[in-house]
Design a protein around this motif. Structure first.
Motif, PDB file in Angstrom:
ATOM      1  N   SER A   1      14.790   1.103 -43.754  1.00 33.19           N
ATOM      2  CA  SER A   1      15.166   2.362 -43.286  1.00 33.19           C
ATOM      3  C   SER A   1      16.764   2.455 -43.826  1.00 33.19           C
ATOM      4  CB  SER A   1      15.305   2.571 -42.026  1.00 33.19           C
ATOM      5  OG  SER A   1      14.108   2.704 -41.180  1.00 33.19           O
ATOM      6  N   LEU A   2      17.741   1.314 -43.517  1.00 29.61           N
ATOM      7  CA  LEU A   2      18.713   1.361 -44.295  1.00 29.61           C
ATOM      8  C   LEU A   2      18.973   1.496 -45.817  1.00 29.61           C
ATOM      9  CD1 LEU A   2      21.892   1.056 -43.986  1.00 29.61           C
ATOM     10  CD2 LEU A   2      21.631  -1.565 -44.055  1.00 29.61           C
ATOM     11  N   VAL A   3      18.044   0.688 -46.352  1.00 28.77           N
ATOM     12  CA  VAL A   3      17.937   0.780 -47.955  1.00 28.77           C
ATOM     13  C   VAL A   3      17.347   2.308 -48.286  1.00 28.77           C
ATOM     14  CG1 VAL A   3      16.716  -0.021 -49.733  1.00 28.77           C
ATOM     15  CG2 VAL A   3      17.201  -1.829 -48.150  1.00 28.77           C
ATOM     16  N   LEU A   4      16.540   2.832 -47.587  1.00 31.19           N
ATOM     17  CA  LEU A   4      16.158   4.316 -47.865  1.00 31.19           C
ATOM     18  C   LEU A   4      17.275   5.214 -47.713  1.00 31.19           C
ATOM     19  CD1 LEU A   4      12.998   5.957 -46.142  1.00 31.19           C
ATOM     20  CD2 LEU A   4      15.138   7.156 -46.729  1.00 31.19           C
ATOM     21  N   CYS A   5      17.929   4.973 -46.669  1.00 30.75           N
ATOM     22  CA  CYS A   5      19.471   5.737 -46.784  1.00 30.75           C
ATOM     23  C   CYS A   5      20.373   5.678 -47.758  1.00 30.75           C
ATOM     24  CB  CYS A   5      19.911   5.574 -45.295  1.00 30.75           C
ATOM     25  SG  CYS A   5      19.109   6.226 -43.933  1.00 30.75           S
ATOM     26  N   VAL A   6      20.684   4.673 -48.027  1.00 26.30           N
ATOM     27  CA  VAL A   6      21.430   4.164 -49.364  1.00 26.30           C
ATOM     28  C   VAL A   6      20.974   4.868 -50.421  1.00 26.30           C
ATOM     29  CG1 VAL A   6      22.251   2.290 -50.720  1.00 26.30           C
ATOM     30  CG2 VAL A   6      22.387   2.023 -48.219  1.00 26.30           C
ATOM     31  N   VAL A   7      19.739   4.873 -50.778  1.00 23.73           N
ATOM     32  CA  VAL A   7      19.233   5.307 -51.837  1.00 23.73           C
ATOM     33  C   VAL A   7      19.000   6.843 -52.020  1.00 23.73           C
ATOM     34  CG1 VAL A   7      16.937   5.507 -53.415  1.00 23.73           C
ATOM     35  CG2 VAL A   7      17.713   3.307 -52.740  1.00 23.73           C
ATOM     36  N   PHE A   8      18.927   7.415 -50.857  1.00 20.48           N
ATOM     37  CA  PHE A   8      18.671   8.808 -50.690  1.00 20.48           C
ATOM     38  C   PHE A   8      20.049   9.484 -50.472  1.00 20.48           C
ATOM     39  CE2 PHE A   8      17.478  12.713 -48.636  1.00 20.48           C
ATOM     40  CZ  PHE A   8      16.706  13.345 -49.446  1.00 20.48           C
ATOM     41  N   ALA A   9      20.856   8.760 -49.717  1.00 26.67           N
ATOM     42  CA  ALA A   9      22.203   9.509 -49.221  1.00 26.67           C
ATOM     43  C   ALA A   9      22.958  10.367 -50.282  1.00 26.67           C
ATOM     44  CB  ALA A   9      23.059   8.734 -48.587  1.00 26.67           C
ATOM     45  N   PRO A  10      23.145   9.946 -51.624  1.00 30.20           N
ATOM     46  CA  PRO A  10      23.743  10.596 -52.579  1.00 30.20           C
ATOM     47  C   PRO A  10      23.557  12.119 -52.798  1.00 30.20           C
ATOM     48  CG  PRO A  10      23.461   8.374 -53.512  1.00 30.20           C
ATOM     49  CD  PRO A  10      22.693   8.563 -52.097  1.00 30.20           C
ATOM     50  N   TRP A  11      22.376  12.222 -52.448  1.00 26.54           N
ATOM     51  CA  TRP A  11      21.634  13.640 -52.722  1.00 26.54           C
ATOM     52  C   TRP A  11      22.171  14.474 -51.446  1.00 26.54           C
ATOM     53  CZ3 TRP A  11      19.987  17.369 -55.675  1.00 26.54           C
ATOM     54  CH2 TRP A  11      19.522  18.345 -55.160  1.00 26.54           C
ATOM     55  N   PRO A  12      22.020  14.682 -50.399  1.00 25.99           N
ATOM     56  CA  PRO A  12      22.677  15.215 -49.412  1.00 25.99           C
ATOM     57  C   PRO A  12      24.268  15.489 -49.657  1.00 25.99           C
ATOM     58  CG  PRO A  12      21.803  13.488 -48.338  1.00 25.99           C
ATOM     59  CD  PRO A  12      21.103  13.495 -49.882  1.00 25.99           C
ATOM     60  N   ILE A  13      24.770  14.077 -49.854  1.00 24.49           N
ATOM     61  CA  ILE A  13      26.299  14.332 -50.033  1.00 24.49           C
ATOM     62  C   ILE A  13      26.744  15.001 -51.056  1.00 24.49           C
ATOM     63  CG2 ILE A  13      28.280  12.784 -50.634  1.00 24.49           C
ATOM     64  CD1 ILE A  13      26.763  10.541 -49.205  1.00 24.49           C
ATOM     65  N   ARG A  14      26.102  14.899 -52.220  1.00 25.59           N
ATOM     66  CA  ARG A  14      26.293  15.909 -53.444  1.00 25.59           C
ATOM     67  C   ARG A  14      26.115  17.402 -53.022  1.00 25.59           C
ATOM     68  NH1 ARG A  14      22.833  20.021 -55.783  1.00 25.59           N
ATOM     69  NH2 ARG A  14      23.641  20.355 -58.009  1.00 25.59           N
ATOM     70  N   ASN A  15      25.159  17.589 -52.278  1.00 26.26           N
ATOM     71  CA  ASN A  15      24.846  19.150 -51.887  1.00 26.26           C
ATOM     72  C   ASN A  15      26.008  19.716 -50.898  1.00 26.26           C
ATOM     73  OD1 ASN A  15      22.426  19.037 -53.185  1.00 26.26           O
ATOM     74  ND2 ASN A  15      21.154  18.601 -51.516  1.00 26.26           N
ATOM     75  N   ALA A  16      26.392  18.701 -49.936  1.00 22.21           N
ATOM     76  CA  ALA A  16      27.418  19.226 -49.150  1.00 22.21           C
ATOM     77  C   ALA A  16      28.867  19.469 -49.998  1.00 22.21           C
ATOM     78  CB  ALA A  16      27.715  18.144 -48.014  1.00 22.21           C
ATOM     79  N   ARG A  17      29.106  18.615 -51.000  1.00 19.15           N
ATOM     80  CA  ARG A  17      30.211  18.693 -51.806  1.00 19.15           C
ATOM     81  C   ARG A  17      30.124  19.631 -52.679  1.00 19.15           C
ATOM     82  NH1 ARG A  17      31.810  17.018 -56.753  1.00 19.15           N
ATOM     83  NH2 ARG A  17      29.843  15.739 -57.215  1.00 19.15           N
ATOM     84  N   VAL A  18      28.967  20.100 -53.316  1.00 21.51           N
ATOM     85  CA  VAL A  18      29.114  21.251 -54.243  1.00 21.51           C
ATOM     86  C   VAL A  18      28.621  22.484 -53.901  1.00 21.51           C
ATOM     87  CG1 VAL A  18      28.833  19.557 -56.216  1.00 21.51           C
ATOM     88  CG2 VAL A  18      26.740  20.574 -55.461  1.00 21.51           C
ATOM     89  N   LEU A  19      27.848  22.662 -52.807  1.00 20.16           N
ATOM     90  CA  LEU A  19      27.305  23.764 -52.279  1.00 20.16           C
ATOM     91  C   LEU A  19      28.004  24.238 -50.932  1.00 20.16           C
ATOM     92  CD1 LEU A  19      23.526  23.428 -53.017  1.00 20.16           C
ATOM     93  CD2 LEU A  19      25.093  24.874 -54.060  1.00 20.16           C
TER      94      LEU A  19
END
Length: 375
Positions: A190-208
């Motif tokens: 689960s931790l590895v999943l979060c590390v791989v996927f996390a850049p996407w919602p972080i990017r969305n929060a930053r640009v949108l």
């Protein structure tokens, strides 16, 4: 300006996927899905637009050569799906079921049509059945590194199609439950999943400037399926790509606010018309499993869906009757979880194809007549 396909492009749907890929290829990031210059978007997850963008860089944007390359790539995904079907069927049921399921998938008319869909359907289908194969492997040979790879696999798959994520998590849970002596592997994966996927919602929060964990289009899809005049079919006439007023609203409000407003409208309609919402959801449920969710869809869709659904659930019942609950739950989890969003929005036939390999394997088991020892 609302986007339109070039006249020499082979595909007639999915223009927003193409415009996002074109934007990526031009170095403008994931932006402007409906044409013009409307800024960053989270309409689609980045995985598949990035794949198309790579082909655009090699063959040119919206060229005939790029269209052929896309079709060849999707054909490759379909071939790999056949191999995964055979592997899962052989592991769970034996060679006879594997041969039946693999052959049926390879020659069925709706599945031959799949590579011509300009969407991530072929890859999503491969990723889900591939996850089933990986879950079975992890359950039989528990290993920390293998579980870490499964977590990374789930993260990458969710970046292609976030709708897969609940099913992927359910399959991870199944594998963990089967290997309870090594239960600590699940948090690692689960931790590895979060590390791989996390850049996407972080990017969305930053640009949108909004919390968008999966895709921004959830509110729009919910509103399209639940509003005055909704029929249970996908109505593209109110989609910003085909509706100038909606496009102008999208541009003036910005993507996050536009999608949030659509979500508010959909929820208000559902609260005001709960009976209609339940009726439409029941209609979509039937259409999903009968293969009739696409307006003006081919009769072959329905024939194929009824055959695999009917035989698939007969195979599932055989598993329950024979007390093979471990395998029954393995197949039942994604069959229960994956369709849930489509029951409340719209249930086009291409969505159902994602779970079709699992139904095909179960159908092969129903027809094969016996479970082979050692499988």
């Amino acid at each position: 300006m609302i986007a339109r396909f070039p006249h020499h492009w082979l595909y007639s749907r999915g223009i927003e996927l193409g415009t996002l890929a074109q934007s990526l290829a031009a170095g403008q990031g994931l932006s402007s899905p409906f044409g013009g210059s409307t800024g960053p978007t989270a309409l689609l997850a980045p995985g598949y637009p990035a794949s198309i963008a790579l082909l655009f860089l090699i063959f040119g944007s919206f060229t005939f050569a790029a269209a052929v390359a896309v079709m060849v790539m999707q054909l490759l995904f379909s071939v790999l799906t056949v191999l995964c079907i055979i592997r899962v069927a052989r592991q769970c049921f034996g060679i006879r079921t594997a041969n039946l399921a693999g052959t049926f998938w390879a020659v069925s008319l709706p599945l031959i049509w799949m590579p011509t869909i300009f969407w991530e359907t072929c890859l999503s289908t491969l990723l889900l059945v591939g996850m089933v194969a990986l879950a079975v492997h992890c359950e039989r040979r528990p290993d920390g590194l293998l579980w870490s790879l499964m977590g990374a696999y789930c993260g990458l798959a969710a970046l292609v199609n976030p709708s897969l994520l609940p099913s992927l998590l359910a399959l991870m849970g199944w594998a963990s439950w089967q290997t309870r002596k090594t239960f600590w592997y699940l948090p690692v994966a689960s931790l590895v999943l979060c590390v791989v996927f996390a850049p996407w919602p972080i990017r969305n929060a930053r640009v949108l400037h909004a919390f968008i964990p999966l895709r921004s289009t959830v509110g729009l899809e919910l509103w399209m399926g639940n509003r005055a005049g909704a029929t249970g079919f996908l109505d593209e006439s109110v989609f910003p790509l085909f509706n100038r007023w909606e496009y102008d609203q999208y541009v003036s409000k910005g993507e996050a606010a536009y999608m949030r407003d659509k979500s508010t409208l959909a929820k208000a309609y559902i609260r005001a018309h709960p009976g209609e919402f339940l009726r439409l959801s029941a209609v979509r449920f039937v259409r999903f499993w009968s293969g009739t969710g696409s307006k003006d869809g081919s009769v072959f869709y329905g024939i194929h869906a009824l055959l695999t659904t009917g035989l698939g659930f007969i195979g599932l019942w055989r598993l329950v009757r024979e007390h093979r609950l471990r395998v029954a739950v393995l197949f039942l989890l994604p069959l229960m979880v994956f369709p849930l969003p489509y029951y409340i929005t719209h249930a086009e036939f291409r969505y159902r194809l994602v779970v079709d390999p699992l139904l095909t394997i179960l159908a092969g088991y129903a027809v094969s007549g016996a479970h082979e020892p050692g499988s």
